[in-house]
Every structure is written in structure tokens, then in C-alpha cells.
Design a protein around this motif. Structure first.
Motif, PDB file in Angstrom:
ATOM      1  N   LEU A  26      47.438  49.375  42.651  1.00 46.86           N
ATOM      2  CA  LEU A  26      48.053  48.684  42.875  1.00 46.86           C
ATOM      3  C   LEU A  26      49.455  47.745  43.210  1.00 46.86           C
ATOM      4  O   LEU A  26      50.342  48.407  42.275  1.00 46.86           O
TER       5      LEU A  26
ATOM      6  N   GLY B 292      48.223  42.033  44.017  1.00 46.06           N
ATOM      7  CA  GLY B 292      49.090  41.404  42.776  1.00 46.06           C
ATOM      8  C   GLY B 292      49.971  40.599  42.998  1.00 46.06           C
ATOM      9  O   GLY B 292      50.373  40.804  43.830  1.00 46.06           O
TER      10      GLY B 292
ATOM     11  N   GLY C  51      40.430  34.178  38.798  1.00 43.25           N
ATOM     12  CA  GLY C  51      39.707  36.105  38.523  1.00 43.25           C
ATOM     13  C   GLY C  51      40.899  36.744  38.784  1.00 43.25           C
ATOM     14  O   GLY C  51      40.692  38.203  39.342  1.00 43.25           O
ATOM     15  N   VAL C  52      41.458  36.650  37.821  1.00 43.74           N
ATOM     16  CA  VAL C  52      43.102  38.206  38.242  1.00 43.74           C
ATOM     17  C   VAL C  52      43.146  38.331  36.297  1.00 43.74           C
ATOM     18  O   VAL C  52      43.330  37.560  36.200  1.00 43.74           O
TER      19      VAL C  52
ATOM     20  N   ARG D  73      37.889  46.244  33.329  1.00 43.89           N
ATOM     21  CA  ARG D  73      38.136  45.509  34.464  1.00 43.89           C
ATOM     22  C   ARG D  73      39.467  44.873  34.995  1.00 43.89           C
ATOM     23  O   ARG D  73      39.798  44.438  33.666  1.00 43.89           O
TER      24      ARG D  73
ATOM     25  N   TYR E 192      44.489  47.380  46.166  1.00 47.95           N
ATOM     26  CA  TYR E 192      44.197  46.021  45.396  1.00 47.95           C
ATOM     27  C   TYR E 192      46.144  45.477  45.592  1.00 47.95           C
ATOM     28  O   TYR E 192      46.898  46.165  45.636  1.00 47.95           O
TER      29      TYR E 192
ATOM     30  N   GLY F 126      41.247  41.797  36.330  1.00 52.30           N
ATOM     31  CA  GLY F 126      40.209  40.544  35.928  1.00 52.30           C
ATOM     32  C   GLY F 126      38.801  40.471  36.647  1.00 52.30           C
ATOM     33  O   GLY F 126      37.663  40.921  35.785  1.00 52.30           O
ATOM     34  N   ARG F 127      38.400  39.852  38.486  1.00 52.55           N
ATOM     35  CA  ARG F 127      36.698  39.680  38.206  1.00 52.55           C
ATOM     36  C   ARG F 127      37.032  41.635  39.626  1.00 52.55           C
ATOM     37  O   ARG F 127      36.315  41.777  40.982  1.00 52.55           O
ATOM     38  N   SER F 128      38.209  42.197  39.617  1.00 56.15           N
ATOM     39  CA  SER F 128      37.721  42.947  40.321  1.00 56.15           C
ATOM     40  C   SER F 128      36.661  44.226  40.362  1.00 56.15           C
ATOM     41  O   SER F 128      36.533  44.003  39.258  1.00 56.15           O
TER      42      SER F 128
ATOM     43  N   VAL G 286      44.054  40.248  42.791  1.00 60.80           N
ATOM     44  CA  VAL G 286      43.576  40.465  41.596  1.00 60.80           C
ATOM     45  C   VAL G 286      44.607  40.795  39.948  1.00 60.80           C
ATOM     46  O   VAL G 286      43.809  40.853  38.835  1.00 60.80           O
ATOM     47  N   ALA G 287      45.608  40.548  40.088  1.00 64.63           N
ATOM     48  CA  ALA G 287      46.230  40.962  38.789  1.00 64.63           C
ATOM     49  C   ALA G 287      48.229  39.853  38.934  1.00 64.63           C
ATOM     50  O   ALA G 287      48.053  39.857  39.900  1.00 64.63           O
TER      51      ALA G 287
ATOM     52  N   ALA H 202      46.531  32.459  45.046  1.00 63.08           N
ATOM     53  CA  ALA H 202      45.366  33.277  44.714  1.00 63.08           C
ATOM     54  C   ALA H 202      43.967  32.128  45.197  1.00 63.08           C
ATOM     55  O   ALA H 202      43.616  32.895  46.227  1.00 63.08           O
TER      56      ALA H 202
END
Length: 324
Positions: free
Chosen positions: A122, A153, A201-202, A11, A151, A13-15, A176-177, A166
């Protein structure tokens, strides 16, 4: 963790986004890597279970054009997690960030046309430039809202820049990244940035995990004529990692590789891929032979004592690679 055709997926981060532990960078495609070699690279990467493929918006767009063609002819688009960096002007050492809404969305639209797809999985905003962070984030939000990105980042951000972006990102479009240079000879991100990413959370995508090829050991005794250091448009990537302290790190990597009966680049890739918070290490193999060697790192987990020894010998490189 999951595995796909032998390669671990993680995964980001937390995505909910998942990518392969090793990613494939394509910026040399169309310039140093021709279409036949690129096709073999993409096929071999996909067969090994690789999913993360990264490119960037550039003035000429050779990489995007070639990758777009191959995603129709060689590997199904749905099997690839396509990452695109936008928001910069120029190329090579003259590349400068431009995070304006105009540039970010114009880059995205042009890249989508070159890539022959209606979306990227992404979208990474490269650097920050002088555009307000709120403007940069609004461009990323528009990319997701319009369906052009799944997504978002950032890339080449410092720790404080990442933390601020963030924190200000809209709830519906979180970052997310974060892509950053990270290797045993450029460890600046192996500290504050990884800490900021974890707190936000990245997930981190480690760029240049082989230090521009230095950690393969190819420069230990000579300067190969076909190497990045001998290339006018790539020498700036390698040159910072050819000093005496870097040579000590390379020797330590080669010693560890001998003990593990692996190639030095596999050791270096495994080290970068398994730093806490790293979702993937992205390698820019230029040939199929280089990629096949890199893929030997897919199942390599370094023993704790070797990781500790490499950490210690590379301490002097902890400030190398920091964004200006």
C-alpha cells in the motif's frame, strides 16, 4: 470479517486488500527503538495475527533500513502488508507535503532499496502540496503499473481533497485507503472524512489512535522522563492533547477502563478501530511491553453505552487534528 491467530482482519474500503484490525507503526525504529526491541515488536505483532506494518520515507531512513532488515531475518515479507507513506519533505513539525511526480517516485525508489523489497502493498501519498492532483495521481498510477505498489491511497488529506482525488483516480488505479489522525482527543476525521471515505469506497487507517500516548493515562499526574512529551522530536505530537478538555476525555477513558478491567490504551484503541469505515488503528508502540499492552485491544469490543459516553465526553475534540 476474518480472523488470523486471534486478530480480526478487514477489507480496506471496497478493495480486495485485507489488513489486521490493529496496525504497527514503525517511525520510531532506529531512533527511539533499537534493533533488538524492534525485532521483538515485529515478532510479537506477527504472532498475534497482525499484518499491517507502516513506515514512511524520511531523509535518514532509519525506520525503513531497520524494517527491511527484519523482514528478511525475523518475519517473512509475504506475511506483512507493508504500507509506505511518500511525498513529503523534512521531519517532525517541519515536515511539508510535496506531491510532485519527481518526489513521489524518487521517495518510492529510495524506500524500496532501504526496505530490501521490490514492492510495497500500500503506497500512501502524504498531503498534497502544490502539485496538481492529476500529477499526483499519475505518479501513483505509475507505481502500480510498474509493479512497485499493489494498492494506493492518501494520507493527511482533508475530506474534500480525498473526495476529489478519489473521483479523479484512474479506473485501473483507484484509491483504496486514507490515513488520518483519529482518536478520542483528535476527532476531526470522525465526520466529514469518514463520510467522504465511505462514499468513495475508501478504507480509513486511524493514525495516532492514542493521541500521542495521552490516552494511556501516563500524563494524568506527571510528565514521565521517557515519554514522547519529554522528547524534543516528539513533543509536538503530544502537546496539542494536554489541555483541560483533553484531560476530561482521558479521565473518562480511565473510568471506562476500570469498569471493563482493561488498560486505558486498550479502550482508546478499540474506540478508534471500530469507528464506521475504519479498517485499522495503527499504533506506534516503541517497546515490546507497550505493544503487548496494545494487543490486549485485539479482542475488545466496547459496549454501546460506553462508546456513547466516550463520544459525548469528547465532542469538544471534534475539530482537533484537522490538516492545515
Amino acid at each position: 470479517m476474518d480472523t488470523l491467530a486471534g486478530m480480526e482482519t478487514r477489507r480496506v474500503g471496497r478493495s480486495g486488500l485485507r489488513v489486521s484490525r490493529l496496525g504497527l507503526g514503525t517511525l520510531t525504529w532506529g531512533r527511539d527503538t533499537d534493533e533488538h526491541e524492534a525485532a521483538e515488536l515485529l515478532r510479537d505483532f506477527a504472532r498475534a495475527g497482525g499484518t499491517l506494518v507502516e513506515t514512511a520515507a524520511t531523509p535518514a531512513g532509519e525506520s525503513e533500513e531497520l524494517l527491511g532488515a527484519l523482514l528478511h531475518e525475523e518475519v517473512p515479507r509475504r506475511d506483512v502488508v507493508l504500507a509506505l507513506r511518500v511525498g513529503a519533505r523534512g521531519t517532525g513539525r517541519d515536515r511539508r507535503p510535496d506531491g510532485s511526480r519527481r518526489t513521489v517516485l524518487a521517495d518510492l525508489d529510495l524506500s524500496l532499496a532501504r526496505l530490501r523489497t521490490d514492492h510495497v502493498d500500500l503506497l500512501l501519498l502524504e498531503g498534497s502540496g502544490d502539485a496538481p492532483v492529476e500529477e499526483q495521481l499519475s505518479a501513483l498510477e505509475e507505481a502500480v503499473r510498474s509493479g512497485r505498489a499493489r494498492y494506493v491511497g492518501v494520507a493527511e488529506h482533508g475530506a474534500w481533497q480525498l473526495a476529489r482525488a478519489a473521483a479523479l483516480a484512474p479506473a485501473g488505479t483507484p484509491l483504496v485507503a486514507a490515513q488520518a489522525e483519529l482518536s478520542l482527543v483528535a476527532r476531526w476525521a470522525d465526520g466529514d472524512l469518514l463520510d467522504a471515505a465511505e462514499a468513495s469506497g475508501v478504507g480509513v487507517l486511524a493514525r495516532s489512535p492514542l493521541g500521542g500516548g495521552v490516552l494511556t493515562g501516563k500524563y494524568r499526574h506527571a510528565l514521565p522522563a521517557d515519554s514522547r512529551a519529554a522528547s524534543p522530536h516528539l513533543v509536538h505530537v503530544v502537546q496539542p492533547h494536554l489541555d483541560p478538555s483533553a484531560r476530561g476525555v482521558v479521565e473518562a477513558v480511565c473510568t471506562a477502563a476500570d469498569g471493563l478491567e482493561r488498560a486505558p490504551l486498550a479502550v482508546a484503541l478499540a474506540w478508534a478501530a471500530d469507528r464506521p469505515g475504519v479498517a485499522a488503528a495503527v499504533t506506534g508502540a516503541r517497546t515490546a511491553a507497550q505493544l503487548r499492552l496494545a494487543l490486549t485491544a485485539a479482542d475488545l469490543r466496547l459496549p454501546a453505552q460506553i462508546t456513547a459516553a466516550l463520544d459525548e465526553v469528547s465532542t469538544s475534540r471534534r475539530d482537533v487534528g484537522r490538516p492545515v
